[in-house]
Motif scaffolding. Structure first.
Motif, PDB file in Angstrom:
ATOM      1  N   ILE A  36       0.901  -1.206  -0.024  1.00  0.00           N
ATOM      2  CA  ILE A  36      -0.129   0.047   0.292  1.00  0.00           C
ATOM      3  C   ILE A  36       0.814   1.180  -0.155  1.00  0.00           C
ATOM      4  O   ILE A  36       0.546   2.074  -0.786  1.00  0.00           O
ATOM      5  CB  ILE A  36      -1.015  -0.004   1.294  1.00  0.00           C
ATOM      6  N   SER A  37       2.053   1.248   0.746  1.00  0.00           N
ATOM      7  CA  SER A  37       2.875   2.341   0.806  1.00  0.00           C
ATOM      8  C   SER A  37       3.586   2.533  -0.837  1.00  0.00           C
ATOM      9  O   SER A  37       3.648   3.681  -0.930  1.00  0.00           O
ATOM     10  CB  SER A  37       4.055   2.167   1.849  1.00  0.00           C
ATOM     11  N   ALA A  38       3.914   1.514  -1.363  1.00  0.00           N
ATOM     12  CA  ALA A  38       4.506   1.602  -2.510  1.00  0.00           C
ATOM     13  C   ALA A  38       3.460   2.133  -3.520  1.00  0.00           C
ATOM     14  O   ALA A  38       3.857   3.078  -4.281  1.00  0.00           O
ATOM     15  CB  ALA A  38       5.076   0.265  -3.074  1.00  0.00           C
ATOM     16  N   GLU A  39       2.201   1.678  -3.579  1.00  0.00           N
ATOM     17  CA  GLU A  39       1.104   2.202  -4.249  1.00  0.00           C
ATOM     18  C   GLU A  39       0.780   3.631  -3.888  1.00  0.00           C
ATOM     19  O   GLU A  39       0.669   4.459  -5.147  1.00  0.00           O
ATOM     20  CB  GLU A  39       0.032   1.522  -4.227  1.00  0.00           C
ATOM     21  N   SER A  40       0.899   4.018  -2.824  1.00  0.00           N
ATOM     22  CA  SER A  40       0.866   5.526  -2.338  1.00  0.00           C
ATOM     23  C   SER A  40       1.959   6.268  -2.807  1.00  0.00           C
ATOM     24  O   SER A  40       1.463   7.439  -3.477  1.00  0.00           O
ATOM     25  CB  SER A  40       0.644   5.574  -0.770  1.00  0.00           C
ATOM     26  N   ASP A  41       3.001   6.066  -2.827  1.00  0.00           N
ATOM     27  CA  ASP A  41       4.188   6.761  -3.257  1.00  0.00           C
ATOM     28  C   ASP A  41       4.160   7.064  -4.824  1.00  0.00           C
ATOM     29  O   ASP A  41       4.224   7.928  -5.416  1.00  0.00           O
ATOM     30  CB  ASP A  41       5.389   5.911  -2.781  1.00  0.00           C
ATOM     31  N   LYS A  42       3.579   5.926  -5.480  1.00  0.00           N
ATOM     32  CA  LYS A  42       3.450   6.009  -6.951  1.00  0.00           C
ATOM     33  C   LYS A  42       2.809   7.031  -7.145  1.00  0.00           C
ATOM     34  O   LYS A  42       2.893   7.849  -8.202  1.00  0.00           O
ATOM     35  CB  LYS A  42       3.209   4.695  -7.516  1.00  0.00           C
ATOM     36  N   TRP A  43       1.313   7.113  -6.751  1.00  0.00           N
ATOM     37  CA  TRP A  43       0.259   8.001  -6.889  1.00  0.00           C
ATOM     38  C   TRP A  43       0.790   9.392  -6.493  1.00  0.00           C
ATOM     39  O   TRP A  43       0.549  10.294  -7.222  1.00  0.00           O
ATOM     40  CB  TRP A  43      -1.054   7.487  -6.155  1.00  0.00           C
ATOM     41  N   HIS A  44       1.373   9.496  -5.483  1.00  0.00           N
ATOM     42  CA  HIS A  44       1.548  10.715  -5.125  1.00  0.00           C
ATOM     43  C   HIS A  44       2.723  11.339  -5.908  1.00  0.00           C
ATOM     44  O   HIS A  44       2.801  12.525  -6.325  1.00  0.00           O
ATOM     45  CB  HIS A  44       2.327  10.783  -3.639  1.00  0.00           C
ATOM     46  N   SER A  45       3.839  10.341  -6.219  1.00  0.00           N
ATOM     47  CA  SER A  45       4.700  11.046  -7.315  1.00  0.00           C
ATOM     48  C   SER A  45       4.127  11.326  -8.828  1.00  0.00           C
ATOM     49  O   SER A  45       4.367  12.541  -9.422  1.00  0.00           O
ATOM     50  CB  SER A  45       5.752  10.145  -7.724  1.00  0.00           C
ATOM     51  N   MET A  46       3.019  10.519  -9.350  1.00  0.00           N
ATOM     52  CA  MET A  46       2.351  11.021 -10.181  1.00  0.00           C
ATOM     53  C   MET A  46       1.581  12.279 -10.166  1.00  0.00           C
ATOM     54  O   MET A  46       1.555  13.299 -11.171  1.00  0.00           O
ATOM     55  CB  MET A  46       1.231   9.800 -10.937  1.00  0.00           C
ATOM     56  N   TYR A  47       0.951  12.441  -9.070  1.00  0.00           N
ATOM     57  CA  TYR A  47       0.062  13.936  -8.738  1.00  0.00           C
ATOM     58  C   TYR A  47       0.975  14.888  -8.871  1.00  0.00           C
ATOM     59  O   TYR A  47       0.803  15.976  -9.399  1.00  0.00           O
ATOM     60  CB  TYR A  47      -0.380  13.536  -7.370  1.00  0.00           C
ATOM     61  N   ALA A  48       2.354  14.727  -8.100  1.00  0.00           N
ATOM     62  CA  ALA A  48       3.236  15.949  -8.048  1.00  0.00           C
ATOM     63  C   ALA A  48       3.733  16.390  -9.370  1.00  0.00           C
ATOM     64  O   ALA A  48       4.036  17.259  -9.587  1.00  0.00           O
ATOM     65  CB  ALA A  48       4.524  15.510  -7.110  1.00  0.00           C
ATOM     66  N   ASP A  49       3.974  15.237 -10.365  1.00  0.00           N
ATOM     67  CA  ASP A  49       4.682  15.360 -11.423  1.00  0.00           C
ATOM     68  C   ASP A  49       3.466  16.298 -12.256  1.00  0.00           C
ATOM     69  O   ASP A  49       3.826  17.310 -13.130  1.00  0.00           O
ATOM     70  CB  ASP A  49       5.025  14.185 -12.258  1.00  0.00           C
ATOM     71  N   THR A  50       2.154  15.842 -12.224  1.00  0.00           N
ATOM     72  CA  THR A  50       1.233  16.498 -12.948  1.00  0.00           C
ATOM     73  C   THR A  50       1.059  18.089 -12.288  1.00  0.00           C
ATOM     74  O   THR A  50       0.954  18.699 -13.183  1.00  0.00           O
ATOM     75  CB  THR A  50      -0.151  15.684 -13.060  1.00  0.00           C
ATOM     76  N   TRP A  51       1.118  17.771 -11.075  1.00  0.00           N
ATOM     77  CA  TRP A  51       0.734  19.322 -10.608  1.00  0.00           C
ATOM     78  C   TRP A  51       1.957  20.245 -10.784  1.00  0.00           C
ATOM     79  O   TRP A  51       1.646  21.444 -11.183  1.00  0.00           O
ATOM     80  CB  TRP A  51       0.609  19.237  -8.942  1.00  0.00           C
ATOM     81  N   LEU A  52       3.101  19.679 -10.713  1.00  0.00           N
ATOM     82  CA  LEU A  52       4.299  20.732 -11.061  1.00  0.00           C
ATOM     83  C   LEU A  52       4.210  21.167 -12.547  1.00  0.00           C
ATOM     84  O   LEU A  52       4.456  22.291 -12.875  1.00  0.00           O
ATOM     85  CB  LEU A  52       5.518  19.864 -10.769  1.00  0.00           C
ATOM     86  N   LYS A  53       3.834  20.217 -13.459  1.00  0.00           N
ATOM     87  CA  LYS A  53       3.802  20.580 -14.891  1.00  0.00           C
ATOM     88  C   LYS A  53       2.676  21.702 -14.922  1.00  0.00           C
ATOM     89  O   LYS A  53       2.795  22.539 -16.002  1.00  0.00           O
ATOM     90  CB  LYS A  53       3.772  19.354 -15.689  1.00  0.00           C
ATOM     91  N   HIS A  54       1.547  21.520 -14.370  1.00  0.00           N
ATOM     92  CA  HIS A  54       0.378  22.443 -14.480  1.00  0.00           C
ATOM     93  C   HIS A  54       0.512  23.814 -14.125  1.00  0.00           C
ATOM     94  O   HIS A  54       0.183  24.782 -14.553  1.00  0.00           O
ATOM     95  CB  HIS A  54      -0.818  21.830 -13.795  1.00  0.00           C
ATOM     96  N   ASN A  55       1.368  23.745 -13.144  1.00  0.00           N
ATOM     97  CA  ASN A  55       1.838  24.957 -12.669  1.00  0.00           C
ATOM     98  C   ASN A  55       3.237  25.504 -12.725  1.00  0.00           C
ATOM     99  O   ASN A  55       3.769  26.322 -11.809  1.00  0.00           O
ATOM    100  CB  ASN A  55       1.500  24.956 -10.868  1.00  0.00           C
ATOM    101  N   ASP A  56       3.772  25.131 -13.819  1.00  0.00           N
ATOM    102  CA  ASP A  56       5.126  25.336 -14.373  1.00  0.00           C
ATOM    103  C   ASP A  56       5.477  26.667 -14.184  1.00  0.00           C
ATOM    104  O   ASP A  56       6.606  27.503 -13.764  1.00  0.00           O
ATOM    105  CB  ASP A  56       5.496  24.763 -15.811  1.00  0.00           C
ATOM    106  N   GLU A  57       4.710  27.579 -14.971  1.00  0.00           N
ATOM    107  CA  GLU A  57       5.064  28.991 -14.912  1.00  0.00           C
ATOM    108  C   GLU A  57       5.155  29.536 -13.496  1.00  0.00           C
ATOM    109  O   GLU A  57       6.257  30.325 -13.230  1.00  0.00           O
ATOM    110  CB  GLU A  57       4.047  29.835 -15.406  1.00  0.00           C
ATOM    111  N   GLU A  58       4.417  29.576 -12.628  1.00  0.00           N
ATOM    112  CA  GLU A  58       4.324  29.951 -11.021  1.00  0.00           C
ATOM    113  C   GLU A  58       5.600  29.429 -10.602  1.00  0.00           C
ATOM    114  O   GLU A  58       6.365  30.022  -9.748  1.00  0.00           O
ATOM    115  CB  GLU A  58       3.067  29.564 -10.373  1.00  0.00           C
TER     116      GLU A  58
END
Length: 131
Positions: free
Chosen positions: A15-37
């Motif tokens: 579950i921790s590995a799965e959670s880490d994977k999803w959090h990493s995907m979320y972070a990557d997406t969020w960072l790309k979406h807010n790239d300019e800021e």
């Protein structure tokens, strides 16, 4: 009983590995979406940090010159200490400013679950042409 504990520990790791994977995907997406800021804030921080590091380097040069004067006998130890103490305090204050600015940047994105390390990693990858 021990086999149940082992099974639960295995489930927790999965579950921790799965959670880490999803959090990493979320972070990557969020960072790309807010790239300019993020790029603007990080760039501003980096400029501030580099400027402050140059100031600290200048103060360290003053400290080295002061030590040379002490060793050569041009100044006494009391004069050396009275001059050295404010220089050390200036360095401490500048380092505190950098840490404060870094925390401000971190706090700005913390509510989204994004750490300073994630931002730094993202910017390094971006600057190396990964994106």
């Amino acid at each position: 009983m021990q086999s149940e504990i082992n099974q639960l520990e295995k489930s927790i790791k999965q579950i921790s590995a799965e959670s880490d994977k999803w959090h990493s995907m979320y972070a990557d997406t969020w960072l790309k979406h807010n790239d300019e800021e993020i790029s603007g804030a990080f760039s501003e921080f980096q400029s501030f940090k580099e400027h402050t590091e140059r100031e600290i380097d200048l103060i360290n040069k003053q400290k080295r010159k002061l030590k040379v004067e002490l060793k050569s006998g041009h100044i006494k130890n009391t004069t050396y200490q009275r001059t050295l103490t404010p220089l050390n305090k200036q360095i401490d204050a500048l380092e505190l400013k950098v840490r404060t600015r870094q925390h401000e940047l971190f706090d700005q994105f913390l509510s989204a679950g994004i750490s300073y390390c994630m931002i730094e990693s993202y910017m390094n990858k971006k600057n190396e042409g990964w994106f």
